[in-house]
Design an enzyme around this catalytic site. Structure first.
Site, PDB file in Angstrom:
ATOM      1  N   TYR A   1     -77.530   4.427  14.777  1.00 39.68           N
ATOM      2  CA  TYR A   1     -77.452   3.554  15.943  1.00 39.68           C
ATOM      3  C   TYR A   1     -77.239   4.409  17.182  1.00 39.68           C
ATOM      4  O   TYR A   1     -76.367   5.285  17.185  1.00 39.68           O
ATOM      5  CB  TYR A   1     -76.283   2.578  15.768  1.00 39.68           C
ATOM      6  CG  TYR A   1     -76.097   1.606  16.918  1.00 39.68           C
ATOM      7  CD1 TYR A   1     -77.049   0.610  17.184  1.00 39.68           C
ATOM      8  CD2 TYR A   1     -74.965   1.668  17.737  1.00 39.68           C
ATOM      9  CE1 TYR A   1     -76.859  -0.289  18.238  1.00 39.68           C
ATOM     10  CE2 TYR A   1     -74.779   0.766  18.777  1.00 39.68           C
ATOM     11  CZ  TYR A   1     -75.735  -0.213  19.028  1.00 39.68           C
ATOM     12  OH  TYR A   1     -75.542  -1.101  20.055  1.00 39.68           O
TER      13      TYR A   1
ATOM     14  N   ASP B   1     -76.394  12.735  18.738  1.00 38.23           N
ATOM     15  CA  ASP B   1     -75.640  11.622  19.298  1.00 38.23           C
ATOM     16  C   ASP B   1     -74.232  11.719  18.719  1.00 38.23           C
ATOM     17  O   ASP B   1     -73.970  11.310  17.590  1.00 38.23           O
ATOM     18  CB  ASP B   1     -76.310  10.296  18.932  1.00 38.23           C
ATOM     19  CG  ASP B   1     -75.522   9.099  19.469  1.00 38.23           C
ATOM     20  OD1 ASP B   1     -74.406   9.300  19.990  1.00 38.23           O
ATOM     21  OD2 ASP B   1     -76.031   7.970  19.348  1.00 38.23           O
TER      22      ASP B   1
ATOM     23  N   LYS C   1     -66.824   7.015  23.500  1.00 37.33           N
ATOM     24  CA  LYS C   1     -65.599   6.710  22.738  1.00 37.33           C
ATOM     25  C   LYS C   1     -64.415   7.620  23.095  1.00 37.33           C
ATOM     26  O   LYS C   1     -63.730   7.363  24.077  1.00 37.33           O
ATOM     27  CB  LYS C   1     -65.907   6.725  21.247  1.00 37.33           C
ATOM     28  CG  LYS C   1     -67.004   5.677  20.897  1.00 37.33           C
ATOM     29  CD  LYS C   1     -67.181   5.479  19.413  1.00 37.33           C
ATOM     30  CE  LYS C   1     -68.396   4.653  19.044  1.00 37.33           C
ATOM     31  NZ  LYS C   1     -68.206   3.212  19.022  1.00 37.33           N
TER      32      LYS C   1
HETATM   33  N1  PMP Z   1     -74.260   6.022  19.553  1.00 37.44           N
HETATM   34  C1  PMP Z   1     -73.418   5.984  18.512  1.00 37.44           C
HETATM   35  C2  PMP Z   1     -73.489   7.040  17.469  1.00 37.44           C
HETATM   36  C3  PMP Z   1     -72.482   4.948  18.419  1.00 37.44           C
HETATM   37  O1  PMP Z   1     -71.658   4.912  17.372  1.00 37.44           O
HETATM   38  C4  PMP Z   1     -72.437   3.957  19.423  1.00 37.44           C
HETATM   39  C5  PMP Z   1     -71.450   2.823  19.369  1.00 37.44           C
HETATM   40  N2  PMP Z   1     -70.889   2.521  18.176  1.00 37.44           N
HETATM   41  C6  PMP Z   1     -73.332   4.061  20.491  1.00 37.44           C
HETATM   42  C7  PMP Z   1     -74.223   5.105  20.525  1.00 37.44           C
HETATM   43  C8  PMP Z   1     -73.306   3.062  21.599  1.00 37.44           C
HETATM   44  O2  PMP Z   1     -72.139   3.192  22.337  1.00 37.44           O
HETATM   45  P1  PMP Z   1     -71.576   1.966  23.191  1.00 37.44           P
HETATM   46  O3  PMP Z   1     -71.177   0.907  22.230  1.00 37.44           O
HETATM   47  O4  PMP Z   1     -70.423   2.564  23.945  1.00 37.44           O
HETATM   48  O5  PMP Z   1     -72.672   1.529  24.111  1.00 37.44           O
END
Ligand code: PMP
Length: 432
Positions: free
Chosen positions: A149, A244, A272
């Protein structure tokens, strides 16, 4: 001590009202508990390793607001720094020293990052990096992995993990075909598939983006040589490698998965932990690539609240706390105790299960495994996970409400918290 039974009358009332006010009653899909069944609990406050709901129940928390709370919730030093920053105002929309401080900390920590741009979420970071990788290579196609994701931008909503996996949406309506026609997908840990995609799309692939340790399909570690293989393949084909690390950054190690595995991508996204519980994302990487971002270069990306002084303050203080000697040894120790314990209990109580942990990130699948990719993860008994989740919740343990999410610990979790969690897990698994 946490409670062993819960009464959730107020939570139910508030969530029932919320469903009339907001789609599904929530501000983000997984929170609605759709995949585990039952009602979500409504929070009142958080502190350290614990959360309290509006009925007054206390839980040991392994969600940690989905990753940011690695120091424990509302750490006194973070709160004190925020109080001080608050007196100076909530937003400048102009340069501040705080951005320099956090930027230097991120650049010092993360091997691939020579320059960084702050944004407000992981989604934004991934959107920014996508435009940049295409602009730099003058190519449009990207490779992502099934179950990974990268936020909710159109291009990434193909075989995505997290809420998309949980809710079983193959894609989302409203995403134009054109937006995903350039998204190629491969199974995680499958270098041969990536190799084949590069062969079939010669000189067309801008780059490969991945969660170096997957959290959004449940916890899945990279096989030995996988990250190295991607590094070689991207080099060979003039494509960029993007980690990511929104979830893994400052969690798998202070310098993220790239430090842990010794593989340096060209670009990295963060989120995060670097916001310490306030909304922050970032993308960064090689200076020659980052120099293309506006206003230094032509690749446009902007944000009213980006570099927000409160968010920068929480991030700086959080990273300072993480720098204390022994932090990551402690995180590794307690999380290993938890993950090993859960597996052992599953075995002793007769449940097929597999899982693991790296530093402060862990997972447990109800399948004998091994799980190398999303297809393997999907073999899990999700109905059993739902019963396990509910049983744990009712006995004061808050786990992510989906089989396809990782769990998170913090240095506020004590050995005693872990032992109590395992005792409850034994109870619950014995009765599944
Ligand atoms: N990339 C990764 C690996 C994630 O785990 C997440 C959120 N869980 C995101 C992108 C998206 O981040 P956000 O929810 O802060 O938009």
């Amino acid at each position: 001590m946490v409670n062993t039974t819960i009464k959730t009358t107020k939570s139910q009332e508030v969530f029932a009202a919320a469903q009339n006010l907001m789609p599904g009653g929530v501000s983000s899909p997984v929170r609605a508990f759709k995949s585990v069944g039952g009602q979500p609990i409504v929070f009142d406050r958080v502190k350290g390793a614990y959360i309290w709901d509006i009925d007054g129940n206390q839980y040991i928390d392994y969600v940690g607001t989905w990753g940011p709370a690695i120091c424990g919730h509302a750490h006194p030093e973070v709160i004190a720094a925020l109080h001080e920053a608050l007196e100076k105002g909530t937003s400048f929309g102009a340069p501040s020293v705080l951005e320099n401080v956090l930027a230097e900390m991120v650049i010092d920590a993360v091997p691939s990052i020579e320059m960084v741009r702050f944004v407000n979420s992981g989604t934004e970071a991934c959107m920014g990096v996508l435009r940049l990788m295409r602009a730099f290579t003058k190519r449009d196609k990207i490779i992502k992995f099934e179950g990974c994701y990268h936020g909710h931008a159109d291009t990434f909503l193909v075989k995505a993990g997290s809420g998309v996996a949980t809710l079983g949406l193959p894609d989302s309506p409203g995403v134009p075909k054109a937006a995903t026609s350039t998204t190629l997908t491969a199974p995680f840990n499958d270098l041969e598939s990536v190799k084949a995609l590069f062969e079939e799309n010669r000189d067309e692939i801008a780059g490969v983006i991945l969660e170096p340790v997957v959290g959004n399909a449940g916890f899945i570690a990279p096989d030995a040589g996988f990250l190295e293989g991607l590094r070689e393949l991207t080099h060979e084909h003039g494509a960029l490698l993007v980690f990511d690390e929104v979830m893994t950054g400052f969690r798998i190690a202070y310098g993220g998965a790239q430090e842990k595995f010794g593989v340096t991508p060209d670009l990295t996204t963060l989120g995060k932990v670097i916001g310490g519980g306030l909304p922050v994302g970032a993308y960064g990487g090689r200076r020659d690539i980052m120099s293309m971002v506006a206003p230094a270069g032509p690749v446009y990306q902007a944000g009213t609240l980006s570099g927000n002084p409160l968010a920068m303050t929480a991030g700086i203080k959080t990273l300072e706390l993480l720098q204390k000697p022994g932090t990551y040894d402690y995180l590794e120790r307690i999380t290993k105790k938890l993950a090993d314990g859960l597996l052992q209990i599953a075995k002793e109580t007769g449940h097929a299960a597999c899982g693991g942990q790296i530093s402060a990130m862990f997972g447990l699948f109800f399948t004998s495994g091994p799980v190398h990719n999303y297809e393997d993860a999907k073999k899990s008994d999700t109905a059993k996970f739902g019963r396990f989740h509910r049983g744990m919740l009712e006995r004061g343990i808050y786990l992510a409400p989906s089989q396809f999410e990782a769990g998170f610990t913090s240095f506020a979790h004590t050995e005693e918290d872990i032992e109590q969690t395992l005792a409850v897990a034994r109870d619950v698994m014995s009765s599944l």
